[in-house]
Design a protein around this motif. Sequence first.
Motif, mmCIF file in Angstrom:
data_model
loop_
_atom_site.group_PDB
_atom_site.id
_atom_site.type_symbol
_atom_site.label_atom_id
_atom_site.label_comp_id
_atom_site.label_asym_id
_atom_site.label_seq_id
_atom_site.Cartn_x
_atom_site.Cartn_y
_atom_site.Cartn_z
ATOM 1 N N LEU A 17 0.863 -1.177 0.000
ATOM 2 C CA LEU A 17 0.000 0.000 0.000
ATOM 3 C C LEU A 17 0.901 1.228 0.000
ATOM 4 C CD1 LEU A 17 -3.175 0.532 2.236
ATOM 5 C CD2 LEU A 17 -1.817 2.382 1.272
ATOM 6 N N HIS A 18 0.960 1.909 -1.138
ATOM 7 C CA HIS A 18 1.798 3.094 -1.288
ATOM 8 C C HIS A 18 0.915 4.342 -1.344
ATOM 9 C CE1 HIS A 18 5.163 0.517 -3.355
ATOM 10 N NE2 HIS A 18 5.013 0.239 -2.072
ATOM 11 N N VAL A 19 1.290 5.340 -0.579
ATOM 12 C CA VAL A 19 0.623 6.639 -0.622
ATOM 13 C C VAL A 19 1.480 7.533 -1.511
ATOM 14 C CG1 VAL A 19 -0.289 8.579 0.701
ATOM 15 C CG2 VAL A 19 -0.234 6.291 1.724
ATOM 16 N N ILE A 20 0.963 7.882 -2.683
ATOM 17 C CA ILE A 20 1.786 8.575 -3.682
ATOM 18 C C ILE A 20 1.448 10.061 -3.809
ATOM 19 C CG2 ILE A 20 2.107 6.450 -4.982
ATOM 20 C CD1 ILE A 20 0.075 7.522 -7.026
ATOM 21 N N GLY A 21 0.498 10.537 -3.024
ATOM 22 C CA GLY A 21 0.155 11.952 -3.079
ATOM 23 C C GLY A 21 -1.117 12.231 -2.317
ATOM 24 N N LEU A 45 -3.537 6.531 -3.711
ATOM 25 C CA LEU A 45 -2.930 5.257 -3.330
ATOM 26 C C LEU A 45 -2.620 4.407 -4.549
ATOM 27 C CD1 LEU A 45 -5.476 4.297 -0.514
ATOM 28 C CD2 LEU A 45 -3.404 5.679 -0.266
ATOM 29 N N GLN A 46 -1.724 3.462 -4.363
ATOM 30 C CA GLN A 46 -1.535 2.333 -5.263
ATOM 31 C C GLN A 46 -1.418 1.084 -4.405
ATOM 32 O OE1 GLN A 46 1.974 3.392 -7.641
ATOM 33 N NE2 GLN A 46 0.633 3.657 -9.403
ATOM 34 N N SER A 47 -2.212 0.069 -4.745
ATOM 35 C CA SER A 47 -2.195 -1.132 -3.913
ATOM 36 C C SER A 47 -2.778 -2.322 -4.659
ATOM 37 C CB SER A 47 -3.012 -0.896 -2.633
ATOM 38 O OG SER A 47 -2.998 -2.036 -1.807
ATOM 39 N N PRO A 48 -2.092 -3.471 -4.652
ATOM 40 C CA PRO A 48 -2.718 -4.709 -5.126
ATOM 41 C C PRO A 48 -3.620 -5.272 -4.017
ATOM 42 C CG PRO A 48 -0.299 -4.799 -5.218
ATOM 43 C CD PRO A 48 -0.680 -3.671 -4.324
ATOM 44 N N THR A 90 -9.156 4.117 10.752
ATOM 45 C CA THR A 90 -8.457 4.532 9.538
ATOM 46 C C THR A 90 -8.140 6.021 9.531
ATOM 47 O OG1 THR A 90 -9.503 2.755 8.282
ATOM 48 C CG2 THR A 90 -8.633 4.609 7.018
ATOM 49 N N ALA A 91 -9.093 6.841 9.962
ATOM 50 C CA ALA A 91 -8.892 8.293 9.924
ATOM 51 C C ALA A 91 -7.699 8.712 10.763
ATOM 52 C CB ALA A 91 -10.153 9.002 10.396
ATOM 53 N N GLN A 92 -7.478 8.015 11.870
ATOM 54 C CA GLN A 92 -6.351 8.358 12.749
ATOM 55 C C GLN A 92 -5.015 8.133 12.051
ATOM 56 O OE1 GLN A 92 -6.394 6.161 16.424
ATOM 57 N NE2 GLN A 92 -5.030 7.593 17.470
ATOM 58 N N ILE A 93 -4.950 7.148 11.184
ATOM 59 C CA ILE A 93 -3.723 6.862 10.452
ATOM 60 C C ILE A 93 -3.490 7.913 9.367
ATOM 61 C CG2 ILE A 93 -2.487 5.156 9.070
ATOM 62 C CD1 ILE A 93 -2.981 4.207 11.887
ATOM 63 N N PHE A 94 -4.524 8.166 8.574
ATOM 64 C CA PHE A 94 -4.353 9.044 7.413
ATOM 65 C C PHE A 94 -4.164 10.511 7.784
ATOM 66 C CE2 PHE A 94 -6.009 5.475 4.870
ATOM 67 C CZ PHE A 94 -5.133 5.545 3.789
ATOM 68 N N THR A 95 -4.574 10.908 8.973
ATOM 69 C CA THR A 95 -4.383 12.302 9.390
ATOM 70 C C THR A 95 -3.096 12.503 10.186
ATOM 71 O OG1 THR A 95 -5.720 11.896 11.385
ATOM 72 C CG2 THR A 95 -6.859 12.766 9.438
ATOM 73 N N HIS A 96 -2.341 11.450 10.412
ATOM 74 C CA HIS A 96 -1.138 11.563 11.240
ATOM 75 C C HIS A 96 -0.051 12.351 10.499
ATOM 76 C CE1 HIS A 96 2.178 10.420 13.892
ATOM 77 N NE2 HIS A 96 1.260 9.988 14.748
ATOM 78 N N PRO A 97 0.593 13.317 11.158
ATOM 79 C CA PRO A 97 1.601 14.138 10.458
ATOM 80 C C PRO A 97 2.824 13.358 9.997
ATOM 81 C CG PRO A 97 1.571 14.610 12.820
ATOM 82 C CD PRO A 97 0.373 13.760 12.549
ATOM 83 N N ALA A 98 3.105 12.194 10.609
ATOM 84 C CA ALA A 98 4.298 11.425 10.239
ATOM 85 C C ALA A 98 4.069 10.493 9.052
ATOM 86 C CB ALA A 98 4.783 10.613 11.442
ATOM 87 N N THR A 131 3.985 8.957 5.534
ATOM 88 C CA THR A 131 4.642 9.173 4.239
ATOM 89 C C THR A 131 3.587 9.340 3.155
ATOM 90 O OG1 THR A 131 6.589 7.903 4.866
ATOM 91 C CG2 THR A 131 6.167 8.147 2.509
ATOM 92 N N ARG A 132 3.678 10.446 2.414
ATOM 93 C CA ARG A 132 2.672 10.747 1.404
ATOM 94 C C ARG A 132 3.278 10.989 0.018
ATOM 95 N NH1 ARG A 132 0.901 13.346 6.200
ATOM 96 N NH2 ARG A 132 -1.228 12.732 6.799
#
Length: 293
Positions: free
Chosen positions: A19-23, A32-35, A178-186, A188-189
């Motif tokens: 699971l890659h966060v590309i932007g 995202l990009q993810s198989p 999920t929201a807690q993960i995606f809003t975390h400042p650390a 990688t995006r």
Amino acid sequence: MTLRALFDLPAPAKLNLFLHVIGRRADGYHLLQSPFVLIDWCDTLHLERRVDGRVQRHDIGATLPDDDLCLRAARLLQAEASQPLGVDITIEKRLPWGAGLGGGSSDAATVLLGLNQLWGLHWPRTRLATLGASLGADVPFFIGGQDAFVEGIGERLRPLQLPRQWYAVVKPPTPLPTAQIFTHPALTRDTEAVIVEGSLDDACRQMDWAGGQGRNDLQPVAESLCPEVAQAARWLEARFGNSRMTGSGSAVFARAGTGDVPVATFPQAELPAGWEGRMCRGLGRHPLADWAD
């Protein structure tokens, strides 16, 4: 013949092989990009037609929130289709909550696919998927009917052909919103995008996604918020030689071989207290894949 009920409808879980966060879009949604691969750990739903137009849910086992995705999916389809019929939804919840396995989204997709049959709507898959996207980013994948390379915010699906594998999956007791993960400042995006030109199947063979390439960009943040994720990863690594968190966690999986049997039996007796786990088989196709189009 008019259908009155549909019983034992599976709602399978999914794993993110990476699971890659590309932007990130201007509206805050992450790209995202993810198989995604389907596995045979499932919830089970039963749908019974009502003539009074009411939509109700009945829980077997775990009690779900009052306005869960199953009810929202049924009510949305009812409104969009101007459908006078209702439904009783009975759900046997087996997938753990807050695991990154897509359980709620899969339940919603099974409701949409089932009601498409029960109410005699005969909507095409694309129309159901568009409706599902308004409920959650993972819902279109489960409606799509097979493993897929998922891009964008979850709305772009490319069919994926991978060798069917066995996966050992464990879920520590702590859920991760999920929201807690995606809003975390650390988080990688800015992971470099995987560019797939030509045949996706050829890219699969070259990149060996099923063999462990890539990473889960959400995992470091998840481990900082929930040390049990790291503990689960080490537990699987020690027994299967690999591990990776799926989705936004807290479930972690390990590849456990191909063929008719896994490389090892699941060490159920060694699970720490409060953990859930099992050996799962990749499905390749959704059990209800033929219920649209």
